[in-house]
Scaffold this motif. Structure first.
Motif, PDB file in Angstrom:
ATOM      1  N   GLY A 128       0.835  -1.200   0.000  1.00 23.54           N
ATOM      2  CA  GLY A 128       0.000   0.000   0.000  1.00 23.54           C
ATOM      3  C   GLY A 128       0.864   1.241   0.000  1.00 23.54           C
ATOM      4  N   LEU A 129       1.032   1.860   1.169  1.00 26.23           N
ATOM      5  CA  LEU A 129       1.843   3.074   1.282  1.00 26.23           C
ATOM      6  C   LEU A 129       3.155   2.736   1.967  1.00 26.23           C
ATOM      7  N   ALA A 130       4.003   1.975   1.302  1.00 27.77           N
ATOM      8  CA  ALA A 130       5.242   1.535   1.913  1.00 27.77           C
ATOM      9  C   ALA A 130       6.216   2.682   2.154  1.00 27.77           C
ATOM     10  N   SER A 131       6.069   3.792   1.458  1.00 29.96           N
ATOM     11  CA  SER A 131       7.018   4.880   1.617  1.00 29.96           C
ATOM     12  C   SER A 131       6.434   6.077   2.353  1.00 29.96           C
ATOM     13  N   ALA A 132       5.299   5.894   3.050  1.00 29.96           N
ATOM     14  CA  ALA A 132       4.696   6.983   3.822  1.00 29.96           C
ATOM     15  C   ALA A 132       3.991   6.411   5.048  1.00 29.96           C
ATOM     16  N   CYS A 133       4.038   7.182   6.120  1.00 32.04           N
ATOM     17  CA  CYS A 133       3.351   6.801   7.358  1.00 32.04           C
ATOM     18  C   CYS A 133       2.577   8.020   7.862  1.00 32.04           C
ATOM     19  N   ALA A 134       1.470   7.765   8.537  1.00 31.08           N
ATOM     20  CA  ALA A 134       0.670   8.852   9.099  1.00 31.08           C
ATOM     21  C   ALA A 134       1.178   9.198  10.485  1.00 31.08           C
ATOM     22  N   CYS A 135       1.243  10.494  10.784  1.00 29.52           N
ATOM     23  CA  CYS A 135       1.631  10.957  12.114  1.00 29.52           C
ATOM     24  C   CYS A 135       0.516  10.572  13.085  1.00 29.52           C
ATOM     25  N   PRO A 136       0.852   9.887  14.190  1.00 32.36           N
ATOM     26  CA  PRO A 136      -0.192   9.506  15.137  1.00 32.36           C
ATOM     27  C   PRO A 136      -0.828  10.710  15.837  1.00 32.36           C
ATOM     28  N   ALA A 137      -0.125  11.840  15.894  1.00 29.94           N
ATOM     29  CA  ALA A 137      -0.644  13.012  16.600  1.00 29.94           C
ATOM     30  C   ALA A 137      -1.590  13.844  15.739  1.00 29.94           C
ATOM     31  N   CYS A 138      -1.184  14.129  14.470  1.00 28.28           N
ATOM     32  CA  CYS A 138      -1.995  15.041  13.650  1.00 28.28           C
ATOM     33  C   CYS A 138      -2.542  14.407  12.382  1.00 28.28           C
ATOM     34  N   GLY A 139      -2.118  13.198  12.025  1.00 31.96           N
ATOM     35  CA  GLY A 139      -2.644  12.508  10.858  1.00 31.96           C
ATOM     36  C   GLY A 139      -1.978  12.846   9.540  1.00 31.96           C
ATOM     37  N   LEU A 140      -0.977  13.732   9.528  1.00 34.59           N
ATOM     38  CA  LEU A 140      -0.284  14.103   8.296  1.00 34.59           C
ATOM     39  C   LEU A 140       0.509  12.915   7.776  1.00 34.59           C
ATOM     40  N   ALA A 152      12.509   6.499  13.752  1.00 36.10           N
ATOM     41  CA  ALA A 152      11.440   7.487  13.900  1.00 36.10           C
ATOM     42  C   ALA A 152      11.768   8.721  13.059  1.00 36.10           C
ATOM     43  N   VAL A 153      10.716   9.356  12.531  1.00 39.55           N
ATOM     44  CA  VAL A 153      10.843  10.553  11.711  1.00 39.55           C
ATOM     45  C   VAL A 153      10.034  11.658  12.378  1.00 39.55           C
ATOM     46  N   ALA A 154      10.566  12.890  12.392  1.00 38.68           N
ATOM     47  CA  ALA A 154       9.842  14.025  12.978  1.00 38.68           C
ATOM     48  C   ALA A 154       8.777  14.512  11.999  1.00 38.68           C
ATOM     49  N   CYS A 155       7.563  14.712  12.488  1.00 39.07           N
ATOM     50  CA  CYS A 155       6.469  15.231  11.678  1.00 39.07           C
ATOM     51  C   CYS A 155       6.720  16.717  11.385  1.00 39.07           C
ATOM     52  N   PRO A 156       6.651  17.141  10.101  1.00 39.62           N
ATOM     53  CA  PRO A 156       6.889  18.547   9.796  1.00 39.62           C
ATOM     54  C   PRO A 156       5.782  19.479  10.287  1.00 39.62           C
ATOM     55  N   ARG A 157       4.592  18.941  10.573  1.00 39.19           N
ATOM     56  CA  ARG A 157       3.492  19.773  11.027  1.00 39.19           C
ATOM     57  C   ARG A 157       3.533  19.975  12.542  1.00 39.19           C
ATOM     58  N   CYS A 158       3.608  18.869  13.316  1.00 43.63           N
ATOM     59  CA  CYS A 158       3.471  18.988  14.780  1.00 43.63           C
ATOM     60  C   CYS A 158       4.748  18.615  15.526  1.00 43.63           C
ATOM     61  N   GLN A 159       5.790  18.211  14.810  1.00 39.02           N
ATOM     62  CA  GLN A 159       7.073  17.807  15.390  1.00 39.02           C
ATOM     63  C   GLN A 159       6.982  16.518  16.211  1.00 39.02           C
ATOM     64  N   GLY A 160       5.858  15.813  16.126  1.00 40.01           N
ATOM     65  CA  GLY A 160       5.710  14.526  16.808  1.00 40.01           C
ATOM     66  C   GLY A 160       6.563  13.468  16.142  1.00 40.01           C
ATOM     67  N   GLN A 161       6.828  12.370  16.824  1.00 41.41           N
ATOM     68  CA  GLN A 161       7.639  11.295  16.292  1.00 41.41           C
ATOM     69  C   GLN A 161       6.751  10.278  15.563  1.00 41.41           C
ATOM     70  N   ILE A 162       7.149   9.938  14.332  1.00 40.24           N
ATOM     71  CA  ILE A 162       6.412   8.982  13.531  1.00 40.24           C
ATOM     72  C   ILE A 162       7.264   7.713  13.429  1.00 40.24           C
ATOM     73  N   PRO A 163       6.809   6.612  13.989  1.00 40.14           N
ATOM     74  CA  PRO A 163       7.577   5.376  13.881  1.00 40.14           C
ATOM     75  C   PRO A 163       7.465   4.792  12.474  1.00 40.14           C
ATOM     76  N   VAL A 164       8.593   4.348  11.935  1.00 39.55           N
ATOM     77  CA  VAL A 164       8.609   3.712  10.639  1.00 39.55           C
ATOM     78  C   VAL A 164       8.396   2.223  10.851  1.00 39.55           C
ATOM     79  N   GLY A 165       7.296   1.715  10.324  1.00 44.61           N
ATOM     80  CA  GLY A 165       6.986   0.315  10.584  1.00 44.61           C
ATOM     81  C   GLY A 165       6.548  -0.365   9.412  1.00 44.61           C
TER      82      GLY A 165
END
Length: 165
Positions: A128-140, A152-165
């Protein structure tokens, strides 16, 4: 439904932003619909508006101005497919089509490429979306291409941590 491909100069990857509302404010303020965390973009830099005859972009009296295809905006301008909006370090590519349809085509193209290149080393499976993950905090949705699982990658919108899974 239209969408933007968002790239920030000096960073890797890109994200996509669905233009689901008729008005979208772009800027560095967290209250913006599309918040771009970079210092050389105004708090409220530009506005994208859906009208009966298409999408328009207008500058919101930003410090550095807003450009479409290297032309500085003096008045609202109608957007065409693949027009590039420059707002500070952000480059926003406008697409008139449906974001989900484009993503599905990319997945199909990658699968077909894997079939065509059967003698090459195999690519990781596409799920599906193997090269993108949704931010758990804001959904971006954020690009995680070239990242290892568990990183983990920092979300550009809310600076939350996005786990790469």
């Amino acid at each position: 439904m239209a969408f933007l491909t968002v790239r920030v100069k000096g960073t890797e990857g890109y994200t996509r932003f669905d233009l689901g509302k008729d008005r979208t404010v772009v800027g560095r303020a967290s209250a913006c619909d599309l918040a771009v965390p970079t210092t050389n973009i105004s708090r409220e830099h530009c506005l994208l508006v859906k009208r009966e005859d298409g999408w328009y972009v207008e500058d919101l009296n930003s410090s550095n101005g807003t450009y479409v295809n290297k032309e500085k905006l003096a008045a609202p301008r109608k957007l065409g497919e693949k027009d590039i909006i420059k707002a500070g370090a952000a480059r926003l590519t406008f697409h008139a089509g449906d974001m989900k349809a484009v993503e599905a085509l990319e997945v199909d193209a990658r699968r077909q490429s894997e079939i065509d290149d059967a003698d090459d080393p195999p690519l990781p499976p596409v799920d599906g979306l193997a090269s993108a993950c949704a931010c758990p905090a804001c959904g971006l949705w954020v690009s995680v291409a070239h990242r290892k699982r568990g990183e983990a990658v920092a979300c550009p919108r809310c600076q939350g941590q996005i786990p790469v899974g």
